[in-house]
Design an enzyme around this catalytic site. Structure first.
Site, PDB file in Angstrom:
ATOM      1  N   CYS A   1       0.830  -1.200   0.000  1.00 57.35           N
ATOM      2  CA  CYS A   1       0.000   0.000   0.000  1.00 57.35           C
ATOM      3  C   CYS A   1       0.876   1.267   0.000  1.00 57.35           C
ATOM      4  O   CYS A   1       2.028   1.234  -0.448  1.00 57.35           O
ATOM      5  CB  CYS A   1      -0.972  -0.013   1.179  1.00 57.35           C
ATOM      6  SG  CYS A   1      -2.385   1.097   0.897  1.00 57.35           S
TER       7      CYS A   1
ATOM      8  N   ASP B   1      -3.517   1.280  10.111  1.00 51.43           N
ATOM      9  CA  ASP B   1      -4.723   2.101  10.251  1.00 51.43           C
ATOM     10  C   ASP B   1      -5.252   2.053  11.674  1.00 51.43           C
ATOM     11  O   ASP B   1      -5.893   3.001  12.136  1.00 51.43           O
ATOM     12  CB  ASP B   1      -5.795   1.622   9.263  1.00 51.43           C
ATOM     13  CG  ASP B   1      -5.395   1.972   7.840  1.00 51.43           C
ATOM     14  OD1 ASP B   1      -4.639   1.201   7.227  1.00 51.43           O
ATOM     15  OD2 ASP B   1      -5.818   3.038   7.366  1.00 51.43           O
TER      16      ASP B   1
HETATM   17  P1  RI2 Z   1      -0.232   6.495   6.825  1.00 51.16           P
HETATM   18  C1  RI2 Z   1      -3.828   3.460   4.302  1.00 51.16           C
HETATM   19  O1  RI2 Z   1      -5.193   3.148   4.111  1.00 51.16           O
HETATM   20  C2  RI2 Z   1      -2.963   2.216   4.192  1.00 51.16           C
HETATM   21  O2  RI2 Z   1      -3.579   1.066   4.805  1.00 51.16           O
HETATM   22  C3  RI2 Z   1      -1.741   2.668   4.975  1.00 51.16           C
HETATM   23  O3  RI2 Z   1      -0.878   1.614   5.337  1.00 51.16           O
HETATM   24  C4  RI2 Z   1      -2.414   3.314   6.179  1.00 51.16           C
HETATM   25  O4  RI2 Z   1      -3.556   4.000   5.629  1.00 51.16           O
HETATM   26  C5  RI2 Z   1      -1.545   4.243   6.976  1.00 51.16           C
HETATM   27  O5  RI2 Z   1      -1.119   5.294   6.148  1.00 51.16           O
HETATM   28  P2  RI2 Z   1      -6.050   3.844   2.881  1.00 51.16           P
HETATM   29  O6  RI2 Z   1      -6.358   5.245   3.355  1.00 51.16           O
HETATM   30  O7  RI2 Z   1      -1.042   7.072   7.936  1.00 51.16           O
HETATM   31  O8  RI2 Z   1      -5.175   3.799   1.641  1.00 51.16           O
HETATM   32  O9  RI2 Z   1       1.056   5.866   7.323  1.00 51.16           O
HETATM   33  O10 RI2 Z   1      -7.287   2.977   2.759  1.00 51.16           O
HETATM   34  O11 RI2 Z   1      -0.011   7.441   5.660  1.00 51.16           O
END
Ligand code: RI2
Length: 312
Positions: free
Chosen positions: A132, A201
């Site tokens: 991701c 998350d």
């Molecule tokens: P930061 C994202 O979820 C991903 O799962 C990623 O690992 C997590 O949030 C944390 O991201 P999505 O918003 O806070 O893409 O480290 O569904 O940037």
């Protein structure tokens, strides 16, 4: 009626134009700050009501990233306390604006600190697999490169929304040698990496980590090949009310993220499932890099120590 800015921010979080657990939390805090500035209230009751409604609009956007309710709580708890003690409108307005600004500033600093602490986990020459797109993870790569470390990465594209493409571009711009791979190739390349590095998350009090769907499978592949799994997460991703990962809600998103509309139309009998997150057991995680330090197993003890030290 909430402001257009608040409703627009809620919509952008819901449809993922604003995404990433930290960015979601910061955007929510900024929306609360703007709402407090715009609020026309003749009484503390009216002002508190406007802010409670705004908080509710933001809280119902995405259920898994606990950074969002933690950001709202950081702002609303002091507001409710001052309201119950009889504070006036302008004092309540100043509290919301101050706490929102503080949350955003603390969040930015926390992500930077994670970069410094996480870079120490990477050797002078390291090969890392990512999943991701996580700003906390990218912060670690940025600091490792600043220290002159030679890092290469196997970046998983991360279906269905391909956030891995963001990671690939950002790491490449940092001078990381990037290999973009399909998610199914994680085990195929696992013997070539030194470590897996992912974001979070939500983290339960036992160390279970909710992260983008596919994280658990990546951790399973790492376990099979004896590779460490590092999680990079600010402490506002700790879900204080979740004893274990089973109580972290998993967001189910639209099938249209997985297949085009004509596929759905032409295949009415097929159910398309699109869970946006999964939960990795603490046993498959080597450590959790936070701004308050690197947490090691047993996570139930190290997380409890960290939240107590931070006064959460
Ligand atoms: P930061 C994202 O979820 C991903 O799962 C990623 O690992 C997590 O949030 C944390 O991201 P999505 O918003 O806070 O893409 O480290 O569904 O940037």
């Amino acid at each position: 009626m909430p402001s257009k800015f608040l409703l627009s921010t809620a919509e952008k979080i819901r449809d993922m134009r604003i995404r990433g657990a930290s960015k979601i939390a910061r955007a929510a805090a900024e929306a609360m700050m703007e709402e407090a500035s715009l609020a026309k209230a003749d009484s503390p009751e009216e002002f508190a009501g406007i802010m409670r409604y705004a908080a509710g609009c933001l809280l119902q956007t995405r259920p898994t990233a606990v950074s969002l309710p933690n950001a709202i709580e950081y702002i609303m708890a002091p507001l409710e306390k001052a309201f119950s003690q009889g504070s006036g409108v302008e004092e309540l307005r100043a509290i919301v604006r101050g706490r929102a600004k503080e949350f955003v500033e603390n969040s930015v600093q926390a992500t930077k600190k994670i970069g410094v602490l996480g870079a120490e986990l990477l050797g002078v020459k390291s090969v890392v697999m990512t999943h991701c797109h996580s700003t906390a993870v990218v912060s670690i790569f940025a600091e490792a490169r600043k220290q002159g470390k030679f890092i290469s990465a196997f970046v998983k594209e991360t279906r269905p929304r391909y956030q891995g493409h963001i990671t690939a571009r950002q790491l490449s711009e940092l001078g990381v040698k990037v290999n973009l791979i399909v998610d199914s190739a994680a085990l195929y390349y696992m013997d070539r990496v030194d470590a897996v590095l992912v974001g979070a998350d939500a983290i339960a009090m036992d160390g279970s980590v909710a992260n983008k769907i596919g994280t658990r499978l990546t951790a399973l592949a790492a376990a099979k090949m004896g590779k460490p799994v590092h999680v990079a997460a600010e402490t506002y991703k700790i879900a204080l009310k979740a004893k274990t990962g089973s109580s972290i809600p998993i967001e189910m998103r639209s099938p249209l993220e997985v297949v085009p509309e004509e596929f759905v139309r032409e295949n009415r009998g097929i159910e398309i499932l699109n869970p946006s997150f999964d939960v990795t057991e603490p046993e498959m995680i080597s450590d959790i890099v936070t701004e308050a330090g690197v947490l090691s197993p047993p996570f139930s003890a190290s997380i409890m120590e960290a939240v107590s030290r931070l006064g959460y």
